[in-house]
Design a protein around this motif. Structure first.
Motif, PDB file in Angstrom:
ATOM      1  N   LYS A 199      47.913  45.583  43.612  1.00 35.58           N
ATOM      2  CA  LYS A 199      46.717  45.432  42.780  1.00 35.58           C
ATOM      3  C   LYS A 199      46.769  46.286  41.519  1.00 35.58           C
ATOM      4  O   LYS A 199      46.332  45.850  40.445  1.00 35.58           O
ATOM      5  N   ASP A 216      48.977  44.687  38.981  1.00 31.85           N
ATOM      6  CA  ASP A 216      48.296  43.556  38.363  1.00 31.85           C
ATOM      7  C   ASP A 216      47.353  44.045  37.266  1.00 31.85           C
ATOM      8  O   ASP A 216      47.191  43.388  36.220  1.00 31.85           O
ATOM      9  N   GLU A 242      38.784  47.500  41.398  1.00 27.55           N
ATOM     10  CA  GLU A 242      38.128  46.310  41.943  1.00 27.55           C
ATOM     11  C   GLU A 242      37.266  45.628  40.883  1.00 27.55           C
ATOM     12  O   GLU A 242      37.326  44.401  40.724  1.00 27.55           O
ATOM     13  N   ILE A 278      39.467  43.873  38.239  1.00 25.35           N
ATOM     14  CA  ILE A 278      40.113  42.665  38.769  1.00 25.35           C
ATOM     15  C   ILE A 278      39.127  41.510  38.851  1.00 25.35           C
ATOM     16  O   ILE A 278      39.434  40.382  38.443  1.00 25.35           O
ATOM     17  N   CYS A 293      45.389  38.349  42.775  1.00 28.85           N
ATOM     18  CA  CYS A 293      46.311  39.335  43.342  1.00 28.85           C
ATOM     19  C   CYS A 293      47.179  38.708  44.438  1.00 28.85           C
ATOM     20  O   CYS A 293      47.038  37.533  44.771  1.00 28.85           O
ATOM     21  N   TYR A 298      45.815  40.899  49.816  1.00 29.15           N
ATOM     22  CA  TYR A 298      44.501  41.449  49.459  1.00 29.15           C
ATOM     23  C   TYR A 298      43.330  40.529  49.812  1.00 29.15           C
ATOM     24  O   TYR A 298      42.178  40.894  49.584  1.00 29.15           O
ATOM     25  N   PHE A 329      38.301  39.176  48.466  1.00 26.56           N
ATOM     26  CA  PHE A 329      39.201  40.219  47.984  1.00 26.56           C
ATOM     27  C   PHE A 329      38.863  41.560  48.626  1.00 26.56           C
ATOM     28  O   PHE A 329      37.699  41.940  48.730  1.00 26.56           O
ATOM     29  N   VAL A 386      39.906  45.419  48.093  1.00 23.09           N
ATOM     30  CA  VAL A 386      40.628  46.374  47.258  1.00 23.09           C
ATOM     31  C   VAL A 386      41.237  47.501  48.079  1.00 23.09           C
ATOM     32  O   VAL A 386      42.219  48.136  47.655  1.00 23.09           O
TER      33      VAL A 386
END
Length: 276
Positions: free
Chosen positions: A39, A42, A163, A166, A173, A177, A184, A186
């Motif tokens: 994550k 990303d 979080e 994203i 992701c 995750y 999602f 985190v």
């Protein structure tokens, strides 16, 4: 997006742009985005795109990556570099890695590609990282005296910042995750399968979920033992199966191992000997 996070995003972008200018001035037209598939990587990839600088996102395949991770890396445009030896080829030559013997990381992941790199390290991840990383840039010296100037644009970000960013940016992701409902999470972490840095419980769960990993551990661990008859592993453990159980339960004291193993005879499961 919260005002505090907006300021962190702005600072991160400025750091990436500054790093890119320094790299270009020193003959490196592109800056490396060290992409792990996690994550945080990303997030730094998205920040690099927002900064508008030339870059190469590079994913270092460990050969024991969680399912779906390499596909995710390719989907975001990262280059996938395959190592000269697989993880289990290394095991057959060096033996099992350990918490204080993580040669697998140095061989499979910790090597230089470009002279300037962006990495998704956060102090919030652990106490050790908070102590180790004080500044958002660092000169990393590798084993062959190669140097790399590294930058950490999200060093002061929290898990909540990650979080929110994203979700705000609509970043997709890696599969690990998300739960079965697509929600999602985190707090989940991405790492090599059955990593020695994971907890006992997680390693055992992963070996149960991916039995071929256990078979490969037994197969290549035996190759190492057969070719290194005077090694500590051979002297300490009756066979490779005893060694695996010992490692899984972290029996640091010999008496703990005797107590755990008392009354049991370790019989190698037949399927573990049939790995091609």
């Amino acid at each position: 997006m919260r005002e505090e996070l907006e300021k962190k995003v702005e600072r991160a972008i400025k750091l990436i742009q500054s790093a890119s200018k320094i790299a270009a001035a020193n003959g490196c037209p592109e800056i490396e985005v060290c992409y792990s598939g996690g994550k945080d990587s990303d997030v730094i990839l998205e920040l690099t795109k927002m900064s508008g600088v030339p870059y190469r996102a590079i994913y270092k395949n460990t050969t024991i990556d969680p399912p779906g991770t390499i596909k995710h890396a390719k989907d975001v445009g990262a280059e996938v570099l395959r190592p000269k030896m697989t993880f289990f080829e290394i095991v057959s030559k060096i033996g099992f890695p350990g918490r204080f013997r993580r040669f697998c990381c140095s061989i499979l992941k910790e090597y230089k590609v470009l002279d300037y790199a962006i990495i998704g390290i956060r102090r919030d991840e652990s106490t050790n990282r908070a102590k180790r990383y004080k500044e958002p840039e660092h000169c990393r010296v590798y084993s062959k005296k190669e140097k790399c100037r590294q930058y950490y644009p999200i060093l002061d970000w929290t898990k909540d910042d990650v979080e929110e960013f994203i979700l705000e940016r609509g970043i997709k992701c890696a599969p690990v995750y998300y739960d079965e409902k697509g929600t999602f999470h985190v707090e989940r972490r991405l790492g090599c399968l059955c990593c020695v840095l994971a907890s006992n419980r997680k390693r055992i769960e992963q070996f149960q979920r991916y039995p071929n990993m256990l078979k490969a551990y037994a197969k290549y661990g035996k190759i190492y033992r057969d070719s290194h008859p005077d090694s500590c592993a051979v002297k300490k453990h009756e066979d490779v199966y005893a060694q695996i159980v010992h490692d899984l339960f972290y029996c640091d004291k010999q008496q703990e191992w005797k107590d755990l193993n008392s009354g049991y005879t370790l019989i190698p499961p037949p399927q573990l000997q049939e790995v091609p």
